[in-house]
Motif scaffolding. Structure first.
Motif, PDB file in Angstrom:
ATOM      1  N   ARG A 162       0.830  -1.204   0.000  1.00 34.11           N
ATOM      2  CA  ARG A 162       0.000   0.000   0.000  1.00 34.11           C
ATOM      3  C   ARG A 162       0.865   1.256   0.000  1.00 34.11           C
ATOM      4  NH1 ARG A 162      -0.557   2.739   3.995  1.00 34.11           N
ATOM      5  NH2 ARG A 162      -0.519   1.049   5.506  1.00 34.11           N
ATOM      6  N   ARG A 163       1.889   1.276   0.854  1.00 37.58           N
ATOM      7  CA  ARG A 163       2.756   2.461   0.908  1.00 37.58           C
ATOM      8  C   ARG A 163       3.507   2.676  -0.398  1.00 37.58           C
ATOM      9  NH1 ARG A 163       3.310   0.281   5.980  1.00 37.58           N
ATOM     10  NH2 ARG A 163       5.331  -0.636   5.506  1.00 37.58           N
ATOM     11  N   ALA A 164       3.939   1.603  -1.029  1.00 38.05           N
ATOM     12  CA  ALA A 164       4.624   1.730  -2.320  1.00 38.05           C
ATOM     13  C   ALA A 164       3.680   2.268  -3.394  1.00 38.05           C
ATOM     14  CB  ALA A 164       5.191   0.377  -2.744  1.00 38.05           C
ATOM     15  N   LEU A 165       2.459   1.765  -3.404  1.00 36.62           N
ATOM     16  CA  LEU A 165       1.479   2.266  -4.369  1.00 36.62           C
ATOM     17  C   LEU A 165       1.113   3.721  -4.083  1.00 36.62           C
ATOM     18  CD1 LEU A 165      -0.833  -0.841  -4.756  1.00 36.62           C
ATOM     19  CD2 LEU A 165       0.455   0.280  -6.591  1.00 36.62           C
ATOM     20  N   GLU A 166       0.984   4.084  -2.809  1.00 33.22           N
ATOM     21  CA  GLU A 166       0.703   5.480  -2.460  1.00 33.22           C
ATOM     22  C   GLU A 166       1.793   6.393  -3.004  1.00 33.22           C
ATOM     23  OE1 GLU A 166       0.453   5.402   1.799  1.00 33.22           O
ATOM     24  OE2 GLU A 166      -1.730   5.210   1.778  1.00 33.22           O
TER      25      GLU A 166
END
Length: 77
Positions: free
Chosen positions: A14-18
């Motif tokens: 999720r953090r990478a996609l954000e």
């Protein structure tokens, strides 16, 4: 395709996609880019929404990405 993730992995995803969506939207704001880049930005935002929905369903804390402009939410089912 089936992808099994544990709590830590889904948070990292999720953090990478954000970060990717944020970077892409910043670039689109200053340089519209080509049609392929716009499609990739839309897909990245869609994947982020799906990962957040999975986090919510699994009971994980979903982070607010209100600071990122994205496409209208689609049905998450």
């Amino acid at each position: 395709m089936l992808l099994e993730l544990n709590k830590e992995q889904i948070g990292v995803l999720r953090r990478a996609l954000e970060a990717r969506v944020r970077d892409m939207h910043l670039r689109l704001g200053s340089d519209p880019g080509d049609e392929g880049f716009r499609r990739e930005a839309a897909l990245a935002a869609q994947l982020l929404r799906q990962v957040e929905a999975l986090e919510r369903r699994a009971g994980y804390r979903a982070w607010d990405i209100g600071r990122i402009e994205s496409l209208p939410e689609e049905d998450e089912t």
